[in-house]
Enzyme design. Structure first.
Site, PDB file in Angstrom:
ATOM      1  N   GLY A  96       0.841  -1.203   0.000  1.00  0.00           N
ATOM      2  CA  GLY A  96       0.000   0.000   0.000  1.00  0.00           C
ATOM      3  C   GLY A  96       0.870   1.246   0.000  1.00  0.00           C
TER       4      GLY A  96
ATOM      5  NE  ARG B  69      -2.233  -4.394  -0.857  1.00  0.00           N
ATOM      6  CZ  ARG B  69      -1.800  -3.734   0.210  1.00  0.00           C
ATOM      7  NH1 ARG B  69      -0.696  -4.106   0.820  1.00  0.00           N
ATOM      8  NH2 ARG B  69      -2.472  -2.708   0.693  1.00  0.00           N
TER       9      ARG B  69
ATOM     10  CG  ASP C 148       3.623  -6.982   7.583  1.00  0.00           C
ATOM     11  OD1 ASP C 148       2.817  -6.153   7.130  1.00  0.00           O
ATOM     12  OD2 ASP C 148       3.335  -8.175   7.805  1.00  0.00           O
TER      13      ASP C 148
ATOM     14  CB  THR D  77       2.747   0.743   6.069  1.00  0.00           C
ATOM     15  OG1 THR D  77       1.384   0.539   6.485  1.00  0.00           O
ATOM     16  CG2 THR D  77       3.644   0.400   7.235  1.00  0.00           C
TER      17      THR D  77
ATOM     18  CG  ASP E  35      -1.852  -0.180   8.138  1.00  0.00           C
ATOM     19  OD1 ASP E  35      -2.761   0.669   8.107  1.00  0.00           O
ATOM     20  OD2 ASP E  35      -1.805  -1.153   7.368  1.00  0.00           O
TER      21      ASP E  35
ATOM     22  CG  ASP F 131       1.108  -2.671  10.593  1.00  0.00           C
ATOM     23  OD1 ASP F 131       1.975  -2.123   9.883  1.00  0.00           O
ATOM     24  OD2 ASP F 131       0.224  -3.405  10.126  1.00  0.00           O
TER      25      ASP F 131
ATOM     26  NE  ARG G 195      -5.462  -5.554   5.360  1.00  0.00           N
ATOM     27  CZ  ARG G 195      -5.069  -5.493   4.100  1.00  0.00           C
ATOM     28  NH1 ARG G 195      -5.910  -5.761   3.148  1.00  0.00           N
ATOM     29  NH2 ARG G 195      -3.831  -5.189   3.789  1.00  0.00           N
TER      30      ARG G 195
HETATM   31  O1  F6P Z   1      -1.480  -1.453   4.513  1.00  0.00           O
HETATM   32  C1  F6P Z   1      -2.136  -0.229   4.481  1.00  0.00           C
HETATM   33  C2  F6P Z   1      -3.599  -0.387   4.288  1.00  0.00           C
HETATM   34  O2  F6P Z   1      -3.980   0.911   4.040  1.00  0.00           O
HETATM   35  C3  F6P Z   1      -4.458  -1.010   5.375  1.00  0.00           C
HETATM   36  O3  F6P Z   1      -4.733  -0.195   6.474  1.00  0.00           O
HETATM   37  C4  F6P Z   1      -5.698  -1.369   4.594  1.00  0.00           C
HETATM   38  O4  F6P Z   1      -6.397  -2.385   5.241  1.00  0.00           O
HETATM   39  C5  F6P Z   1      -5.123  -1.820   3.285  1.00  0.00           C
HETATM   40  O5  F6P Z   1      -3.908  -1.124   3.125  1.00  0.00           O
HETATM   41  C6  F6P Z   1      -5.998  -1.626   2.069  1.00  0.00           C
HETATM   42  O6  F6P Z   1      -5.323  -2.160   0.978  1.00  0.00           O
HETATM   43  P1  F6P Z   1      -5.758  -2.056  -0.540  1.00  0.00           P
HETATM   44  O7  F6P Z   1      -5.470  -0.665  -0.992  1.00  0.00           O
HETATM   45  O8  F6P Z   1      -4.919  -3.050  -1.243  1.00  0.00           O
HETATM   46  O9  F6P Z   1      -7.225  -2.323  -0.583  1.00  0.00           O
END
Ligand code: F6P
Length: 324
Positions: free
Chosen positions: A11, A72, A103, A126, A128, A130, A172
């Site tokens: 992300g 991804r 991660d 990120t 997050d 995390d 998440r």
């Molecule tokens: O990893 C960052 C994040 O923003 C999370 O908080 C969220 O759940 C996820 O990415 C959403 O990912 P995508 O953009 O692939 O839907």
């Protein structure tokens, strides 16, 4: 001359561009050749690689998203995909790789490094926040500041109509964004993935808010909160049990990932980017750059994991006190 390549993965996060700029410019400063890879690991597999000089990264420190694009990559999860990626690196005579991501991206980096003994260094990017081995990830500060600005706006309309709002924020697996933005915006309740405090507590707290004459209430809900109900189900549950409340839902979504990075994120990304290049020059590899008590540090990629915050419990306690 040593050749270094940089990519952004997973992300996107505000400040990734500032980190790319720092890597490219540090390479220029130390007379290393720098390459940029588009679309993360996927671009590496597809040989989407360009040479970059210091001017290539002009005027990006203030830009959200990532000019390198991100992805991804499912192909990179396969050994044939990783082999293609390795072949492209060797074809371009690239000797080390800087990965800016979360991660999941570091899991890929760890496997790749082990398989081909290829020097990799990680920079945590990120929203997050995390990841173990660092107190802050690039993008987190911008995201929580974006979220509080939006909650402040929602509060204006909530007060005007005496309404209760459920606001879903990203996260998440970790509640950092929910907790920090919730406290920063004066939320009445915060629901996070780390802890299920029960729906009864939520109802009691909202009942109390009503009794004590609050003109509005805000409940911040992390995407992956532990109640087992999504934000819409939570809203109907409360509407059913507390019919006096007029309830609305707002899902903030990907707007949390965009926008110009805060000064904090720009400085963090700049420091981490330069430190990553200097660490590679010093012969370090298979490590992630982090920051702890304002000091940059390195953690072996092996020890980098997804984490939840140890301070979360205390922040929840704080909400109980402050939302009285
Ligand atoms: O990893 C960052 C994040 O923003 C999370 O908080 C969220 O759940 C996820 O990415 C959403 O990912 P995508 O953009 O692939 O839907």
């Amino acid at each position: 001359m040593k050749r270094i390549a940089v990519l952004t993965s997973g992300g996107d996060a505000p400040g990734m561009n500032a980190a790319v700029r720092a890597v490219v410019r540090a390479c220029a400063f130390y007379n290393l050749e720098c390459f940029i890879i588009y679309k993360g690991y996927q671009g590496l597999i597809e040989n989407s690689i360009d040479k970059a000089n210091a001017r290539r990264v002009n005027n990006i420190i203030n830009k959200g998203g990532t000019i390198l694009k991100s992805a991804r990559s499912s192909d990179f999860r396969t050994s044939s995909g990783r082999k293609k990626a390795y072949n492209n690196l060797t074809k371009n005579k690239i000797k080390s790789l800087v990965v800016i991501g979360g991660d999941g991206s570091f899991n890929g980096a760890r496997i790749f490094q082990k398989e081909f003994n290829f020097p990799v260094i990680g920079i945590p990017g990120t929203i997050d926040n995390d990841i173990s081995g660092t107190q802050y990830t690039i993008g987190y500060d911008t995201a929580i500041n974006t979220v509080i600005q939006v909650i402040d706006k929602i509060r204006d309309t909530a007060i005007s109509h005496n309404r209760l709002f459920f606001i879903e924020v990203m996260g998440r697996d970790a509640g950092h964004i929910a907790l920090h933005s919730g406290i920063g915006a004066g939320a009445e309740e915060i629901l996070i993935p780390e802890e299920d405090r029960g729906l009864k507590k939520l109802l009691n707290s909202l009942k109390k808010s009503e009794k004590t004459g609050k003109a509005s209430s805000i409940v911040v809900v992390a995407e992956g909160d532990k109640t087992g109900k999504n934000v819409f189900e939570l809203a109907s549950y409360v509407e059913k049990n507390l019919p006096d409340y007029e309830v609305r839902v707002s899902v903030l979504g990907h707007m949390q990932r965009g926008g110009a990075p805060t000064c904090f994120d720009r400085v963090l990304a700049s420091r981490m980017g330069v430190f990553a290049v200097e660490s590679l020059i010093a012969g370090k590899s298979s490590v992630m750059v982090g920051i702890e008590n304002n000091q940059l540090k390195l953690t072996p990629l092996e020890n980098v994991t997804k984490i939840k915050s140890a301070t979360n419990k205390d922040l929840l306690r704080l909400t109980d006190i402050l939302s009285i």
